[in-house]
Design a protein around this motif. Structure first.
Motif, short mmCIF file in Angstrom:
data_model
loop_
_atom_site.label_atom_id
_atom_site.label_comp_id
_atom_site.label_asym_id
_atom_site.label_seq_id
_atom_site.Cartn_x
_atom_site.Cartn_y
_atom_site.Cartn_z
N ASP A 1 39.99 29.13 46.37
CA ASP A 1 39.94 30.19 45.36
C ASP A 1 40.87 31.34 45.73
O ASP A 1 41.56 31.91 44.86
CB ASP A 1 38.51 30.72 45.22
N ARG B 1 44.46 30.34 44.99
CA ARG B 1 44.74 30.38 43.56
C ARG B 1 44.85 31.82 43.07
O ARG B 1 45.77 32.17 42.32
CB ARG B 1 43.63 29.65 42.81
N ASP B 2 43.93 32.66 43.52
CA ASP B 2 43.94 34.05 43.08
C ASP B 2 45.21 34.76 43.52
O ASP B 2 45.79 35.58 42.77
CB ASP B 2 42.72 34.80 43.64
N TYR B 3 45.68 34.45 44.73
CA TYR B 3 46.91 35.08 45.21
C TYR B 3 48.07 34.72 44.30
O TYR B 3 48.84 35.59 43.85
CB TYR B 3 47.22 34.67 46.65
N TYR B 4 48.23 33.43 44.01
CA TYR B 4 49.35 33.00 43.19
C TYR B 4 49.22 33.46 41.74
O TYR B 4 50.22 33.71 41.06
CB TYR B 4 49.50 31.48 43.25
N GLU B 5 48.00 33.59 41.24
CA GLU B 5 47.80 34.01 39.85
C GLU B 5 47.94 35.52 39.67
O GLU B 5 48.32 35.98 38.59
CB GLU B 5 46.42 33.57 39.37
N ARG B 6 47.67 36.32 40.74
CA ARG B 6 47.59 37.77 40.56
C ARG B 6 48.56 38.57 41.43
O ARG B 6 49.07 39.60 40.99
CB ARG B 6 46.16 38.27 40.85
N ASN C 1 51.28 37.32 43.66
CA ASN C 1 52.45 36.66 44.24
C ASN C 1 53.70 37.54 44.20
O ASN C 1 54.20 37.89 43.12
CB ASN C 1 52.72 35.34 43.52
#
Length: 455
Positions: free
Chosen positions: A64, A67-72, A74
């Motif tokens: 999670d 995913r959160d790093y790449y979605e928010r 990066n």
């Protein structure tokens, strides 16, 4: 967030099952945090994953966070004034703080992010090693080392003329500490030793080794790949100069690991790779370099992987490394006991003591009748994932007279039911070969044997 069950920690374990009468074992509690374990390896064959010494599975909280790093968030770190870069930098440096706290570094600046433990060892060899070793100097290590803690020192010895010496193992396959101490002399400049063997399972007395090395002015590097994930590790208590570990073996992503180094030592080490991030000032005719750890982190780092490793440290800390270690000691003893019930096997490594804290939750073994690769192949058909090969300890296996071995390795998410299913599959596979061969004596030779019979 980590599951509430995991945060509760380990329950007491009793001989009959892993239940304490009130709850579940640690393995049963945290298993739901690892989605990959809830699958069938083949139709009708639930996956039994017993290869965590090679790589651990990842809890959902780590996935999670990635995913959160790449979605928010990066963005590149340390280079931008915009919000994404600021958040990425904060997350990256927060991960360094988490790793530092996990091994009780004096400061997070002692944590250098690397691609893994192998790169971390090579960094030390190619910086401190080249600057401090000369012809006739000695490097002391052991016969049980992983290739990553052997080959870099071989290459360094070839370049400098240093001499590499190997401490032996005792009859029970634990480290011969007396022999190791006898090798440490005024000529010793470096002692490189594994904390817990990935093939023999034994835990080595690192603090005592470090004391002997420092008494003659030598530095100490510890391979913590099998200890940092499985037990509390305090670098200040160990008293060593460097420690390396791999993120993917401790619930973190692949492609990330770290070097912990005593700051007074890191400050003496020159850069290994040149480029962005590791500089202070660059002129046309020369450059100056940043202080550690930036000095050793050239180029864009593995930002997301570092953030994921920080989340893995949070996850393991929420369970409690003492709790995890206690559970794994019990599981290690259970694995040894159950395998001891199977006839015709030879084990590698010291037997567990009364508390089980003298070894990691893994066991390498061979059948006297069936080749390791044959057993591994057919056990996979039963859904059981175990490792077959030399486990990157080829020299050790050669000394033991074994072409390779099987290795079953456990982690916090394994249960006694996993071990029982493994034993059932092993017995079934051995019986199959015995029926095929008539007397069970010609399937390939487990100890020396030559080639696998089906490959």
């Amino acid at each position: 967030m980590v599951s509430a069950a995991a945060v509760d920690g380990v329950t007491s374990m009793k001989e009959e099952g892993d239940k304490d009468g009130l709850g579940l074992s640690l393995g049963e509690r945290v298993r739901a945090d690892f989605p990959i374990l809830d699958q069938e390896a083949y139709p009708g064959k639930p996956l039994v994953y017993l290869d965590s010494a090679a790589t651990s599975q990842k809890p959902k909280v780590v996935m999670d966070v990635l995913r959160d790093y790449y979605e928010r968030d990066n963005a590149n770190v340390h280079r931008g004034a915009h919000q994404l870069s600021i958040r990425a930098t904060e997350a990256y440096e927060a991960a360094r703080e988490k790793v530092g706290a996990f091994v009780n570094a004096e400061t997070s600046r002692e944590i250098v992010f690397t691609r893994g433990a192998t790169e971390a060892i090579n960094l030390v060899a190619q910086t401190w090693g080249l600057d401090n070793l000369a012809a006739g100097d000695e490097i002391v290590t052991t016969v049980m080392e992983h290739h990553s803690n052997m080959v870099p020192w071989q290459l360094l010895a070839e370049r400098t003329g240093a001499v590499l010496k190997f401490a032996q193992i005792r009859e029970d396959m634990s480290l011969d500490l007396d022999h190791m101490k006898s090798l440490i002399t005024d000529k010793t400049k470096l002692v490189a030793v594994v904390h817990a063997s990935n093939a023999l399972g034994g835990v080595n007395p690192v603090s005592e080794i470090a004391e002997a090395a420092h008494a003659v002015g030598a530095k100490v590097l510890v391979d913590g790949c099998q200890s940092v994930p499985n037990m509390p590790v305090d670098v200040q208590t160990l008293g060593v100069d460097w420690l390396v570990a791999s993120g993917h073996k401790m619930c973190g992503p692949t492609g990330i690991g770290f070097l912990w180094g005593r700051m007074s030592v890191l400050e003496t080490m020159r850069p290994w790779q040149g480029g962005g991030e590791m500089i202070d000032q660059v002129y046309f005719d020369h450059s100056t370099f940043a202080e550690p750890p930036a000095r050793f982190e050239a180029g864009t780092p593995a930002i997301a992987q570092a953030v994921g490793l920080g989340a893995a440290c949070d996850y393991l800390s929420s369970i409690g490394m003492e709790n995890g270690a206690a559970y794994e000691h019990e599981m290690s003893k259970y694995l040894w006991e159950r395998l001891s019930e199977v006839e015709g096997l030879d084990f590698y490594g010291p037997p567990p003591n009364a508390s089980g804290d003298n070894r990691n939750p893994l066991l390498a073994f061979n059948s006297r009748d069936v080749h390791a690769h044959d057993l591994s192949f057919f056990m996979d058909q039963e859904g059981v994932a175990i490792r077959a090969g030399h486990h990157c300890t080829q020299a050790l296996h050669r000394q033991l007279g074994a072409a390779g071995s099987l290795r079953a390795s456990l982690y916090i998410y394994n249960t006694k039911d996993d071990v029982d299913q493994f034993i059932e599959a092993l017995r079934s596979t051995l019986d199959m070969f015995k029926a095929m061969d008539g007397d069970g004596g010609g399937a390939g030779g487990g100890l020396v044997g030559g080639e696998p019979s089906i490959f």
